[in-house]
Design a protein around this motif. Structure first.
Motif, PDB file in Angstrom:
ATOM      1  N   THR A  37       0.850  -1.185   0.000  1.00 20.37           N
ATOM      2  CA  THR A  37       0.000   0.000   0.000  1.00 20.37           C
ATOM      3  C   THR A  37       0.892   1.244   0.000  1.00 20.37           C
ATOM      4  O   THR A  37       2.097   1.166   0.239  1.00 20.37           O
ATOM      5  CB  THR A  37      -0.923   0.028   1.232  1.00 20.37           C
ATOM      6  OG1 THR A  37      -0.105   0.033   2.419  1.00 20.37           O
ATOM      7  CG2 THR A  37      -1.851  -1.175   1.255  1.00 20.37           C
ATOM      8  N   ARG A  63      -0.648   6.822   3.932  1.00 21.41           N
ATOM      9  CA  ARG A  63      -1.598   7.929   3.992  1.00 21.41           C
ATOM     10  C   ARG A  63      -1.133   8.940   5.024  1.00 21.41           C
ATOM     11  O   ARG A  63      -0.443   8.592   5.986  1.00 21.41           O
ATOM     12  CB  ARG A  63      -2.995   7.408   4.340  1.00 21.41           C
ATOM     13  CG  ARG A  63      -3.567   6.473   3.268  1.00 21.41           C
ATOM     14  CD  ARG A  63      -4.875   5.851   3.701  1.00 21.41           C
ATOM     15  NE  ARG A  63      -5.414   4.985   2.654  1.00 21.41           N
ATOM     16  CZ  ARG A  63      -6.515   4.267   2.788  1.00 21.41           C
ATOM     17  NH1 ARG A  63      -7.197   4.296   3.940  1.00 21.41           N
ATOM     18  NH2 ARG A  63      -6.943   3.510   1.781  1.00 21.41           N
ATOM     19  N   ARG A  78      -4.081  13.704  -2.498  1.00 21.13           N
ATOM     20  CA  ARG A  78      -5.392  14.340  -2.324  1.00 21.13           C
ATOM     21  C   ARG A  78      -6.112  13.655  -1.163  1.00 21.13           C
ATOM     22  O   ARG A  78      -5.830  12.493  -0.841  1.00 21.13           O
ATOM     23  CB  ARG A  78      -6.227  14.246  -3.599  1.00 21.13           C
ATOM     24  CG  ARG A  78      -6.606  12.840  -4.017  1.00 21.13           C
ATOM     25  CD  ARG A  78      -7.392  12.841  -5.305  1.00 21.13           C
ATOM     26  NE  ARG A  78      -7.595  11.477  -5.803  1.00 21.13           N
ATOM     27  CZ  ARG A  78      -8.107  11.190  -6.994  1.00 21.13           C
ATOM     28  NH1 ARG A  78      -8.448  12.168  -7.807  1.00 21.13           N
ATOM     29  NH2 ARG A  78      -8.256   9.936  -7.366  1.00 21.13           N
ATOM     30  N   PRO A  79      -7.057  14.346  -0.531  1.00 23.39           N
ATOM     31  CA  PRO A  79      -7.750  13.742   0.618  1.00 23.39           C
ATOM     32  C   PRO A  79      -8.787  12.712   0.165  1.00 23.39           C
ATOM     33  O   PRO A  79      -9.452  12.894  -0.857  1.00 23.39           O
ATOM     34  CB  PRO A  79      -8.412  14.949   1.298  1.00 23.39           C
ATOM     35  CG  PRO A  79      -8.561  15.969   0.216  1.00 23.39           C
ATOM     36  CD  PRO A  79      -7.423  15.756  -0.723  1.00 23.39           C
ATOM     37  N   ASN A  80      -8.914  11.639   0.935  1.00 23.49           N
ATOM     38  CA  ASN A  80      -9.959  10.650   0.667  1.00 23.49           C
ATOM     39  C   ASN A  80     -11.216  11.004   1.448  1.00 23.49           C
ATOM     40  O   ASN A  80     -11.289  12.071   2.089  1.00 23.49           O
ATOM     41  CB  ASN A  80      -9.466   9.239   0.995  1.00 23.49           C
ATOM     42  CG  ASN A  80      -9.061   9.088   2.459  1.00 23.49           C
ATOM     43  OD1 ASN A  80      -9.464   9.861   3.332  1.00 23.49           O
ATOM     44  ND2 ASN A  80      -8.246   8.077   2.747  1.00 23.49           N
ATOM     45  N   ALA A  81     -12.192  10.121   1.437  1.00 25.84           N
ATOM     46  CA  ALA A  81     -13.473  10.400   2.093  1.00 25.84           C
ATOM     47  C   ALA A  81     -13.316  10.554   3.599  1.00 25.84           C
ATOM     48  O   ALA A  81     -14.135  11.224   4.251  1.00 25.84           O
ATOM     49  CB  ALA A  81     -14.465   9.279   1.777  1.00 25.84           C
ATOM     50  N   GLN A  82     -12.272   9.967   4.160  1.00 23.34           N
ATOM     51  CA  GLN A  82     -12.031  10.065   5.600  1.00 23.34           C
ATOM     52  C   GLN A  82     -11.140  11.257   5.963  1.00 23.34           C
ATOM     53  O   GLN A  82     -10.825  11.462   7.135  1.00 23.34           O
ATOM     54  CB  GLN A  82     -11.375   8.774   6.114  1.00 23.34           C
ATOM     55  CG  GLN A  82     -12.283   7.550   6.088  1.00 23.34           C
ATOM     56  CD  GLN A  82     -12.505   7.020   4.682  1.00 23.34           C
ATOM     57  OE1 GLN A  82     -11.569   6.946   3.893  1.00 23.34           O
ATOM     58  NE2 GLN A  82     -13.748   6.658   4.367  1.00 23.34           N
ATOM     59  N   GLN A 138      -8.027  11.671   5.017  1.00 27.99           N
ATOM     60  CA  GLN A 138      -6.608  11.342   4.955  1.00 27.99           C
ATOM     61  C   GLN A 138      -6.083  11.627   3.542  1.00 27.99           C
ATOM     62  O   GLN A 138      -6.788  11.405   2.556  1.00 27.99           O
ATOM     63  CB  GLN A 138      -6.383   9.867   5.302  1.00 27.99           C
ATOM     64  CG  GLN A 138      -6.730   9.488   6.721  1.00 27.99           C
ATOM     65  CD  GLN A 138      -6.546   8.005   6.949  1.00 27.99           C
ATOM     66  OE1 GLN A 138      -7.028   7.174   6.187  1.00 27.99           O
ATOM     67  NE2 GLN A 138      -5.829   7.657   8.018  1.00 27.99           N
ATOM     68  N   TRP A 139      -4.844  12.088   3.487  1.00 26.78           N
ATOM     69  CA  TRP A 139      -4.261  12.425   2.194  1.00 26.78           C
ATOM     70  C   TRP A 139      -3.571  11.197   1.607  1.00 26.78           C
ATOM     71  O   TRP A 139      -2.696  10.597   2.236  1.00 26.78           O
ATOM     72  CB  TRP A 139      -3.285  13.587   2.340  1.00 26.78           C
ATOM     73  CG  TRP A 139      -4.020  14.894   2.457  1.00 26.78           C
ATOM     74  CD1 TRP A 139      -4.773  15.324   3.507  1.00 26.78           C
ATOM     75  CD2 TRP A 139      -4.101  15.912   1.455  1.00 26.78           C
ATOM     76  NE1 TRP A 139      -5.319  16.555   3.233  1.00 26.78           N
ATOM     77  CE2 TRP A 139      -4.922  16.947   1.987  1.00 26.78           C
ATOM     78  CE3 TRP A 139      -3.547  16.075   0.185  1.00 26.78           C
ATOM     79  CZ2 TRP A 139      -5.203  18.108   1.274  1.00 26.78           C
ATOM     80  CZ3 TRP A 139      -3.834  17.230  -0.527  1.00 26.78           C
ATOM     81  CH2 TRP A 139      -4.643  18.225   0.013  1.00 26.78           C
ATOM     82  N   GLU A 140      -3.982  10.818   0.381  1.00 25.42           N
ATOM     83  CA  GLU A 140      -3.456   9.636  -0.285  1.00 25.42           C
ATOM     84  C   GLU A 140      -2.582  10.040  -1.466  1.00 25.42           C
ATOM     85  O   GLU A 140      -2.930  10.941  -2.231  1.00 25.42           O
ATOM     86  CB  GLU A 140      -4.604   8.761  -0.806  1.00 25.42           C
ATOM     87  CG  GLU A 140      -5.469   8.169   0.286  1.00 25.42           C
ATOM     88  CD  GLU A 140      -6.569   7.276  -0.277  1.00 25.42           C
ATOM     89  OE1 GLU A 140      -6.948   7.475  -1.451  1.00 25.42           O
ATOM     90  OE2 GLU A 140      -7.040   6.389   0.453  1.00 25.42           O
ATOM     91  N   LEU A 151      -1.132  10.042  -5.065  1.00 26.23           N
ATOM     92  CA  LEU A 151      -1.793   9.789  -6.342  1.00 26.23           C
ATOM     93  C   LEU A 151      -0.949   8.822  -7.179  1.00 26.23           C
ATOM     94  O   LEU A 151      -0.323   9.188  -8.180  1.00 26.23           O
ATOM     95  CB  LEU A 151      -2.015  11.106  -7.087  1.00 26.23           C
ATOM     96  CG  LEU A 151      -3.046  12.039  -6.439  1.00 26.23           C
ATOM     97  CD1 LEU A 151      -3.094  13.378  -7.145  1.00 26.23           C
ATOM     98  CD2 LEU A 151      -4.425  11.383  -6.423  1.00 26.23           C
TER      99      LEU A 151
END
Length: 307
Positions: free
Chosen positions: A164, A167, A199-203, A205-207, A209
């Motif tokens: 993975t 984040r 970029r931020p996810n739905a929670q 947290q920045w993921e 790209l």
């Protein structure tokens, strides 16, 4: 935060069943050949913003996010093949620069793509600038069984969720991560890049790209003889720019050296080298003005030499 002097605009191209994000700078029409910028592994097209801002001439600039990076779509697979980048680039040029020879600039992985592509499609490249696209250490056929086993194991790890991308709690944390990786990166530039690199996810947290499948090792060994055969077919003049810090030697720790890379470049019929001082592997971040000056001087010499 860094303020872009030449803001980019975006378009999306459906290419090989993927939505390909392409960044554009400059006018739609120009007397100069299109300038195509290819980013490196785990990077994005916006990475060139600082260099674009330092360019003196107004010209049409095109920069894709490679498949599985930035705002482009991910491959419908659990691994990536390097040859796909060559096909993607060819179709991208068919769309954005049909019938034209372009000026091609690539960094790191993008530099390797550029060198290979220029050997496969020499008529499509007018001039080529390779920013630390060194290739990989030489391999031997005897390494193939272990490499295939590694590839299978890493695909299993991916499906088990063991591969993975980290984040981050905020864009500021992403910026700190970028500065830790590259201590020369100024804070204002790191803050700007963080907004494009993640970029931020739905929670919230920045993921990053980037598709985690990019972390799966290639099933194929890097074959130097094939790379050199491609180099020999390049007809465009080439400028190979490297950082003064010898990032190649630092990364491979003796397994692949700068003198070996320079020897490979002798197979390119028209190649010169340049060194950007006080810079590491991300030299277009560390010294964008120097990099822009090297690129522009090289491209303009070629342009002036033609009737």
């Amino acid at each position: 935060m860094y303020q872009a002097l030449k803001p980019s605009r975006s378009s999306t191209l459906v290419l090989r069943r993927l939505n390909y994000h392409v960044r554009h700078w400059g006018p739609e029409e120009s007397a100069l050949p299109p300038l195509v910028l290819l980013h490196g592994w785990m990077d994005v097209s916006a990475s060139y913003q600082f260099t674009v801002d330092a360019l003196q001439q107004e010209r049409r600039i095109i920069a894709p996010d490679w498949r599985g990076f930035g705002l482009s779509g991910c491959a419908q697979a659990d691994h990536y093949f390097f040859a796909d980048y060559l096909a993607d680039l060819d179709l991208l040029l068919d769309h954005h620069a049909p019938g034209q020879a372009v000026d091609l600039v690539g960094h790191s992985m993008g530099g390797n793509v550029a060198m290979m592509y220029a050997g496969v499609r020499p008529e499509r490249v007018r001039r080529l600038v390779n920013l630390e696209g060194f290739g990989l250490p030489a391999t031997q056929p005897a390494q193939a069984p272990a490499r295939y086993a590694q590839w299978i194991a890493e695909i299993k790890q991916l499906h088990q969720g063991d591969k993975t991308l980290k984040r981050y709690a905020s864009a500021a944390d992403v910026a700190r991560r970028l500065m830790k990786t590259n201590p020369r990166l100024a804070q204002d530039k790191a803050q700007w890049l963080a907004q494009h690199w993640a970029r931020p996810n739905a929670q919230g947290q920045w993921e990053i790209l980037g598709d985690p499948a990019h972390k799966v090792a290639s099933a194929q060994l890097f074959r130097v003889d094939e790379a050199l055969a491609l180099y020999a077919q390049i007809t465009a003049p080439v400028l190979a720019i490297e950082a003064g810090s010898d990032s190649l030697g630092q990364w491979w720790n003796g397994r692949y050296r700068l003198d070996e890379y320079h020897q490979r470049l002798t197979h390119v019929r028209d190649c010169r080298t340049a060194v950007v001082q006080d810079a590491g592997h991300m030299l277009h971040h560390d010294q964008p003005a120097q990099v822009a000056q090297c690129i522009e001087r090289f491209l303009n010499e070629a342009h002036a030499a033609r009737p």
